[in-house]
Motif scaffolding. Structure first.
Motif, mmCIF file in Angstrom:
data_model
loop_
_atom_site.group_PDB
_atom_site.id
_atom_site.type_symbol
_atom_site.label_atom_id
_atom_site.label_comp_id
_atom_site.label_asym_id
_atom_site.label_seq_id
_atom_site.Cartn_x
_atom_site.Cartn_y
_atom_site.Cartn_z
ATOM 1 N N GLY A 42 0.016 -0.570 -0.721
ATOM 2 C CA GLY A 42 0.192 -1.382 -1.931
ATOM 3 C C GLY A 42 0.631 -2.791 -1.550
ATOM 4 N N TYR A 43 1.121 -3.542 -2.541
ATOM 5 C CA TYR A 43 1.527 -4.931 -2.283
ATOM 6 C C TYR A 43 2.538 -5.016 -1.140
ATOM 7 C CZ TYR A 43 0.021 -5.734 -7.217
ATOM 8 O OH TYR A 43 -0.656 -5.810 -8.393
ATOM 9 N N CYS A 44 3.510 -4.093 -1.162
ATOM 10 C CA CYS A 44 4.625 -4.180 -0.210
ATOM 11 C C CYS A 44 4.132 -3.943 1.218
ATOM 12 C CB CYS A 44 5.684 -3.151 -0.614
ATOM 13 S SG CYS A 44 7.171 -3.229 0.356
ATOM 14 N N VAL A 62 -1.403 2.453 7.336
ATOM 15 C CA VAL A 62 -2.024 3.729 6.939
ATOM 16 C C VAL A 62 -1.682 4.042 5.486
ATOM 17 C CG1 VAL A 62 -2.322 4.875 9.158
ATOM 18 C CG2 VAL A 62 -0.079 4.892 8.094
ATOM 19 N N SER A 72 0.268 -0.498 -7.370
ATOM 20 C CA SER A 72 -0.187 -1.887 -7.238
ATOM 21 C C SER A 72 -1.503 -2.177 -7.961
ATOM 22 C CB SER A 72 -0.286 -2.272 -5.759
ATOM 23 O OG SER A 72 1.005 -2.229 -5.187
ATOM 24 N N ASN A 75 -0.484 -1.433 -12.591
ATOM 25 C CA ASN A 75 0.633 -2.000 -13.355
ATOM 26 C C ASN A 75 0.169 -2.906 -14.496
ATOM 27 O OD1 ASN A 75 0.575 -4.860 -12.275
ATOM 28 N ND2 ASN A 75 0.711 -3.696 -10.373
ATOM 29 N N GLU A 211 -2.950 10.079 5.554
ATOM 30 C CA GLU A 211 -1.570 10.370 5.145
ATOM 31 C C GLU A 211 -0.680 10.602 6.359
ATOM 32 O OE1 GLU A 211 0.989 13.543 2.463
ATOM 33 O OE2 GLU A 211 -1.139 13.877 2.809
ATOM 34 N N VAL A 212 0.482 9.990 6.338
ATOM 35 C CA VAL A 212 1.478 10.264 7.394
ATOM 36 C C VAL A 212 2.213 11.537 6.999
ATOM 37 C CG1 VAL A 212 3.541 9.424 8.562
ATOM 38 C CG2 VAL A 212 1.727 7.827 7.938
ATOM 39 N N LEU A 248 8.071 12.594 2.856
ATOM 40 C CA LEU A 248 8.005 12.048 4.214
ATOM 41 C C LEU A 248 9.395 11.786 4.800
ATOM 42 C CD1 LEU A 248 6.215 11.078 6.527
ATOM 43 C CD2 LEU A 248 6.196 8.809 5.466
ATOM 44 N N TYR A 293 5.577 -2.735 -22.938
ATOM 45 C CA TYR A 293 5.150 -4.007 -22.341
ATOM 46 C C TYR A 293 3.687 -4.154 -22.677
ATOM 47 C CZ TYR A 293 3.998 -0.606 -18.644
ATOM 48 O OH TYR A 293 3.543 0.496 -17.950
ATOM 49 N N GLY A 370 10.349 -0.761 -12.073
ATOM 50 C CA GLY A 370 9.376 -1.214 -13.080
ATOM 51 C C GLY A 370 8.993 -2.675 -12.981
ATOM 52 N N SER A 371 9.640 -3.443 -12.101
ATOM 53 C CA SER A 371 9.307 -4.876 -11.991
ATOM 54 C C SER A 371 9.108 -5.250 -10.533
ATOM 55 C CB SER A 371 10.433 -5.742 -12.569
ATOM 56 O OG SER A 371 10.683 -5.379 -13.889
ATOM 57 N N ASN A 376 8.281 -6.516 -4.900
ATOM 58 C CA ASN A 376 7.881 -5.655 -3.781
ATOM 59 C C ASN A 376 6.972 -6.394 -2.806
ATOM 60 O OD1 ASN A 376 9.244 -3.844 -5.439
ATOM 61 N ND2 ASN A 376 8.071 -2.117 -4.666
HETATM 62 C C1 LIG Z 1 2.158 1.719 -15.079
HETATM 63 C C2 LIG Z 1 2.969 0.692 -14.307
HETATM 64 C C3 LIG Z 1 3.160 -0.578 -14.860
HETATM 65 C C4 LIG Z 1 3.873 -1.542 -14.138
HETATM 66 N N1 LIG Z 1 3.932 -2.812 -14.647
HETATM 67 C C5 LIG Z 1 4.540 -3.788 -13.922
HETATM 68 C C6 LIG Z 1 4.518 -5.118 -14.370
HETATM 69 O O1 LIG Z 1 3.877 -5.480 -15.366
HETATM 70 N N2 LIG Z 1 5.207 -6.057 -13.637
HETATM 71 C C7 LIG Z 1 5.881 -5.721 -12.497
HETATM 72 O O2 LIG Z 1 6.500 -6.606 -11.892
HETATM 73 N N3 LIG Z 1 5.852 -4.460 -12.015
HETATM 74 C C8 LIG Z 1 5.183 -3.494 -12.685
HETATM 75 N N4 LIG Z 1 5.124 -2.233 -12.173
HETATM 76 C C9 LIG Z 1 5.708 -1.968 -10.844
HETATM 77 C C10 LIG Z 1 4.782 -2.452 -9.718
HETATM 78 O O3 LIG Z 1 3.465 -2.044 -9.945
HETATM 79 C C11 LIG Z 1 5.276 -1.862 -8.393
HETATM 80 O O4 LIG Z 1 6.609 -2.276 -8.185
HETATM 81 C C12 LIG Z 1 4.495 -2.302 -7.171
HETATM 82 O O5 LIG Z 1 3.122 -2.158 -7.359
HETATM 83 C C13 LIG Z 1 4.938 -1.465 -5.989
HETATM 84 O O6 LIG Z 1 4.166 -1.811 -4.876
HETATM 85 P P1 LIG Z 1 4.362 -1.002 -3.537
HETATM 86 O O7 LIG Z 1 3.404 -1.519 -2.554
HETATM 87 O O8 LIG Z 1 5.808 -1.004 -3.177
HETATM 88 O O9 LIG Z 1 4.010 0.524 -3.919
HETATM 89 P P2 LIG Z 1 2.630 1.191 -4.325
HETATM 90 O O10 LIG Z 1 1.634 0.208 -4.804
HETATM 91 O O11 LIG Z 1 2.959 2.326 -5.251
HETATM 92 O O12 LIG Z 1 2.077 1.749 -2.957
HETATM 93 C C14 LIG Z 1 2.691 2.809 -2.272
HETATM 94 C C15 LIG Z 1 1.587 3.532 -1.511
HETATM 95 O O13 LIG Z 1 2.160 4.373 -0.520
HETATM 96 C C16 LIG Z 1 1.248 5.426 -0.299
HETATM 97 N N5 LIG Z 1 1.910 6.516 0.421
HETATM 98 C C17 LIG Z 1 2.944 7.283 -0.007
HETATM 99 N N6 LIG Z 1 3.260 8.201 0.931
HETATM 100 C C18 LIG Z 1 2.409 8.013 1.974
HETATM 101 C C19 LIG Z 1 2.229 8.681 3.228
HETATM 102 N N7 LIG Z 1 3.001 9.729 3.585
HETATM 103 N N8 LIG Z 1 1.255 8.242 4.067
HETATM 104 C C20 LIG Z 1 0.490 7.166 3.717
HETATM 105 N N9 LIG Z 1 0.598 6.524 2.518
HETATM 106 C C21 LIG Z 1 1.559 6.937 1.655
HETATM 107 C C22 LIG Z 1 0.818 5.796 -1.705
HETATM 108 O O14 LIG Z 1 -0.393 6.536 -1.724
HETATM 109 C C23 LIG Z 1 0.737 4.439 -2.389
HETATM 110 O O15 LIG Z 1 -0.598 3.950 -2.439
HETATM 111 C C24 LIG Z 1 4.441 -1.222 -12.876
HETATM 112 C C25 LIG Z 1 4.263 0.047 -12.337
HETATM 113 C C26 LIG Z 1 3.527 0.992 -13.031
HETATM 114 C C27 LIG Z 1 3.331 2.355 -12.442
#
Ligand SMILES: Cc1cc2nc3c(=O)[nH]c(=O)nc-3n(C[C@H](O)[C@H](O)[C@H](O)COP(=O)(O)OP(=O)(O)OC[C@H]3O[C@@H](n4cnc5c(N)ncnc54)[C@H](O)[C@@H]3O)c2cc1C
Length: 429
Positions: A42-44, A62, A72, A75, A211-212, A248, A293, A370-371, A376
């Protein structure tokens, strides 16, 4: 109970995912070693991997499912510089750390805005501003105090009510709103695609459907990252799984509560109706515990999100509830067909703040609450920097507490939900 009217083309998939083709990767073999492995696409994770690659590290990212499977690309696309408490409350509770956390969230917003403009990421970004809407007359005093906290901290915010509200939103159900100018709108999946191509161009090895399953610590040092497609030896590991952490790192999973959030998207609105509902294309959020929202998408669909409780539900149940709620707020949308409905998990933490740190020597960033569109992404870049010796962001100074009795949450969440709904109904809390 009204069911939502569904378009013939109705699909239970995120609008954003349907509008882009998720990258399909053509990297058959998993490298046997790397300087760093990033878990989560995802973004992070992408921002972390991109940062590391730019600083000369060999990086493998991965992702368990398709890249962008997680929050990501699901949202609301609201780029909001906020934590769940205002600047004065943060300072009162955490002293100078509170001040630095507030500054950090502003930095996160600036970081994402400049990332988009410097790299010309085509993600429909607009600085729209946001309306934070009082859902009950009793909520106005707290909203005013909240807006004053931000104004005192130098933010461009104004409290409006009465006829001024009509210039901002086509709805009569709100008592007042705080208008925050420093908020943007993005197409979430296009932003994600932009980060994928930045990471890929910087030389990150991206592996989807990998997947890890285990993180081992060999005696010789570093990590052995065991995936379903083989193992990678790495000096550093960053886990960027947010709400999708699962089993994990059990100690991390006990500190993060995944809560479902659901979204519907209608057919595109006629231009006149779109202007009536959202004359200035602001982002809308209300003040409830179970907040809604909503916004217009770049192609003028109403995108309306929220949740009814903390418990599990189906997308269809959530869709009908969101449709009824949308029509209560905007009766002019009654009968408009729903074309997409979906859900995703947000990562809640006990103190409702993001966390960065090490557990079992693994570096992680989590807790968007949620934000996390801005936060992230920025935390990803910061943890990438930490691996190269940079200072950690202020959230690393927080104690990351486990959620009490997290294994029993199915038993107690219904009670918490009932209390939140009671507060929402009567404008308490
Ligand atoms: C419905 C919804 C609406 C939202 N609206 C907003 C908004 O309007 N504004 C805002 O600021 N934020 C919003 N958010 C929050 C925002 O989307 C998240 O904070 C952000 O996308 C998180 O990014 P991330 O990369 O940390 O996690 P993610 O994008 O969730 O990515 C994590 C990834 O890790 C992978 N993963 C997990 N375990 C493993 C493993 N063992 N091996 C390999 N891969 C693995 C998963 O498959 C997943 O793809 C919303 C969230 C949701 C669900």
């Amino acid at each position: 109970m009204n069911s939502a009217p569904l378009a013939a083309s109705y699909r239970e998939v995120a609008l954003w995912q349907a509008q882009v083709s998720l990258p399909s990767l053509d990297v058959p073999t998993l490298p046997a070693e790397a300087d760093a492995v990033v878990v989560g696409g995802g973004y992070c994770g992408l921002a972390a991997a991109w940062t590391l690659a730019q600083r000369g590290r060999q990086v493998v990212l991965v992702e368990a499912k398709a890249l962008g499977f997680g929050a990501s690309t699901r949202n609301g696309g609201m780029v909001i510089p906020e934590l769940k408490a205002g600047p004065a409350k943060l300072e009162q509770q955490y002293g100078s750390l509170g001040r630095r956390m507030f500054q950090a969230v502003g930095e996160a917003f600036d970081f994402v805005e400049s990332l988009i403009s410097e790299h010309s990421i085509a993600c429909d970004y607009q600085r729209t501003g946001q309306l934070y809407l009082a859902h009950h007359p009793r909520a106005v005093a707290a909203l005013r105090a909240y807006a004053e906290e931000y104004a005192a901290a130098g933010e461009a915010v104004e409290l409006i009510d009465g006829s001024d509200l009509g210039n901002e939103i086509g709805s009569t159900v709100f008592s007042a709103a705080a208008v925050f100018e420093r908020t943007g709108a993005v197409h979430p999946a296009r932003l994600h695609q932009g980060l994928v191509s930045l990471a890929s161009r910087a030389g990150v090895h991206l592996h989807d459907f990998t997947e890890v399953t285990r993180l081992e610590r060999p005696k010789s040092g570093g990590f052995r990252v065991v995936t379903r497609r083989g193992a990678i030896a790495a000096r550093d590991v960053i886990v960027a799984a947010n709400a999708y952490i699962d089993g994990l790192i059990p100690r991390l999973a006990r500190r993060v509560l995944p809560i479902g959030s659901y979204v519907i998207a209608t057919r595109p609105l006629d231009p006149g109706l779109a202007d009536a509902v959202s004359p200035r294309r602001r982002m809308f959020v209300d003040t409830k515990n179970f907040l809604f929202y909503w916004r217009l998408s770049p192609d003028d669909r109403m995108v309306f999100g929220g949740r009814k409780s903390l418990g599990s539900t189906t997308v269809a149940e959530a869709r009908d509830y969101l449709y009824r709620s949308m029509v209560r707020i905007h009766p002019q949308l009654s009968g408009l067909e729903i074309e997409y409905a979906w859900g995703g998990d947000v990562a809640m933490t006990l103190d409702r703040l993001p966390h960065v740190g090490y557990l079992d020597k693994v570096l992680y960033a989590t807790g968007c609450n949620g934000s996390g569109v801005a936060l992230n992404t920025w935390m990803g870049a910061r943890v990438g920097g930490m691996v190269c010796g940079d200072d950690p962001p202020p959230f690393a100074e927080l104690r990351h507490r486990a959620i009490p009795a997290s294994g029993l949450r199915r038993c107690y969440l219904p009670f918490v939900s009932a209390w939140f709904r009671f507060e929402d109904r009567f404008g308490l809390g």
